[in-house]
Write an enzyme that holds these catalytic residues in place. Structure first.
Site, mmCIF file in Angstrom:
data_model
loop_
_atom_site.group_PDB
_atom_site.id
_atom_site.type_symbol
_atom_site.label_atom_id
_atom_site.label_comp_id
_atom_site.label_asym_id
_atom_site.label_seq_id
_atom_site.Cartn_x
_atom_site.Cartn_y
_atom_site.Cartn_z
ATOM 1 N N LEU A 39 -119.256 7.340 -50.553
ATOM 2 C CA LEU A 39 -118.922 6.370 -51.600
ATOM 3 C C LEU A 39 -118.877 7.017 -52.974
ATOM 4 O O LEU A 39 -118.050 6.669 -53.802
ATOM 5 C CB LEU A 39 -119.955 5.248 -51.636
ATOM 6 N N GLY A 40 -119.805 7.924 -53.223
ATOM 7 C CA GLY A 40 -119.856 8.550 -54.538
ATOM 8 C C GLY A 40 -120.992 9.543 -54.615
ATOM 9 O O GLY A 40 -121.812 9.664 -53.708
ATOM 10 N N GLY A 43 -125.885 12.486 -60.433
ATOM 11 C CA GLY A 43 -127.139 13.179 -60.652
ATOM 12 C C GLY A 43 -128.225 12.753 -59.689
ATOM 13 O O GLY A 43 -129.124 13.513 -59.360
ATOM 14 N N PHE A 44 -128.154 11.515 -59.201
ATOM 15 C CA PHE A 44 -129.145 10.960 -58.278
ATOM 16 C C PHE A 44 -128.987 11.554 -56.882
ATOM 17 O O PHE A 44 -129.946 11.720 -56.149
ATOM 18 C CB PHE A 44 -128.962 9.439 -58.239
ATOM 19 N N THR A 47 -124.010 8.943 -52.131
ATOM 20 C CA THR A 47 -124.096 7.619 -51.533
ATOM 21 C C THR A 47 -123.023 7.493 -50.463
ATOM 22 O O THR A 47 -121.874 7.869 -50.678
ATOM 23 C CB THR A 47 -123.908 6.528 -52.611
ATOM 24 N N LYS A 64 -128.415 6.210 -49.492
ATOM 25 C CA LYS A 64 -128.484 7.030 -50.702
ATOM 26 C C LYS A 64 -129.281 8.272 -50.362
ATOM 27 O O LYS A 64 -130.451 8.185 -50.014
ATOM 28 C CB LYS A 64 -129.121 6.256 -51.849
ATOM 29 N N ASP A 160 -129.352 2.653 -65.251
ATOM 30 C CA ASP A 160 -127.953 2.920 -64.937
ATOM 31 C C ASP A 160 -127.149 1.636 -64.752
ATOM 32 O O ASP A 160 -126.338 1.525 -63.847
ATOM 33 C CB ASP A 160 -127.878 3.794 -63.678
#
Length: 172
Positions: A39-40, A43-44, A47, A64, A160
């Site tokens: 999905l994307g 920095g975290f 996903t 995640k 966020d």
């Protein structure tokens, strides 16, 4: 297709594969979650959309894969990252008690990699919806402000909140 979530691999595999054809690692997380689409990333971490293979309908969920930024690689840095991850999961579980916030299904570590599994929300982000008129903005704020109030009563600071992270469910 099934995605391998190993940091050095991330290859696509056939749906029926149990192990990655490239690195040999298991493809199902916790023998349950099958990652099928990226999905994307940010920095975290990354996903993914996944399927929950423990349920007959194999509903979609979101994985995640967290990539904490550690200061050094000593055991105190790792312990701090693990404690922060557990605290984040605790907050997500509390937040998931609101019907407009995705529910946390699970959190766990696999081979020192941190994972969160949450409810999949089918819909469009505010960014995808395009330009808003003043009336549409006012209506959105009337819907959104109670959710923000709930978040702050927990209390949690969400760092966020942005149009890409706000999804309007298809059913609404």
């Amino acid at each position: 297709m099934t995605l391998c979530l190993q940091s050095q691999c991330f290859k696509v595999n056939p749906d029926n594969a149990k192990f990655c054809q490239y690195c040999g690692k298991p493809l199902l997380l916790k023998d349950r979650y099958r990652p099928v689409e990226l999905l994307g990333q940010g920095g975290f971490g990354k996903t993914f959309i996944a399927l929950d293979c423990d349920k007959p309908s194999q509903p979609k969920c979101v994985i995640k894969q967290c990539s904490p930024q550690l200061e050094g690689s000593d055991s105190s840095g790792v312990a701090k990252a693990e404690a922060l991850f557990a605290e984040e999961a605790k907050h997500l579980e509390q937040l998931g008690n609101h019907d407009q916030i995705p529910e946390l299904y699970a959190y766990f570590m696999v081979e020192k990699q941190q994972y969160l599994v949450q409810e999949y929300v089918r819909g469009q982000t505010l960014t995808q919806e395009g330009v808003f008129s003043q009336n549409k903005i006012e209506a959105l704020l009337c819907d959104l402000l109670p959710v923000l109030g709930f978040i702050h009563r927990i209390p949690v600071i969400h760092r966020d909140i942005k149009p890409d992270n706000i999804i309007r469910r298809e059913s609404e």
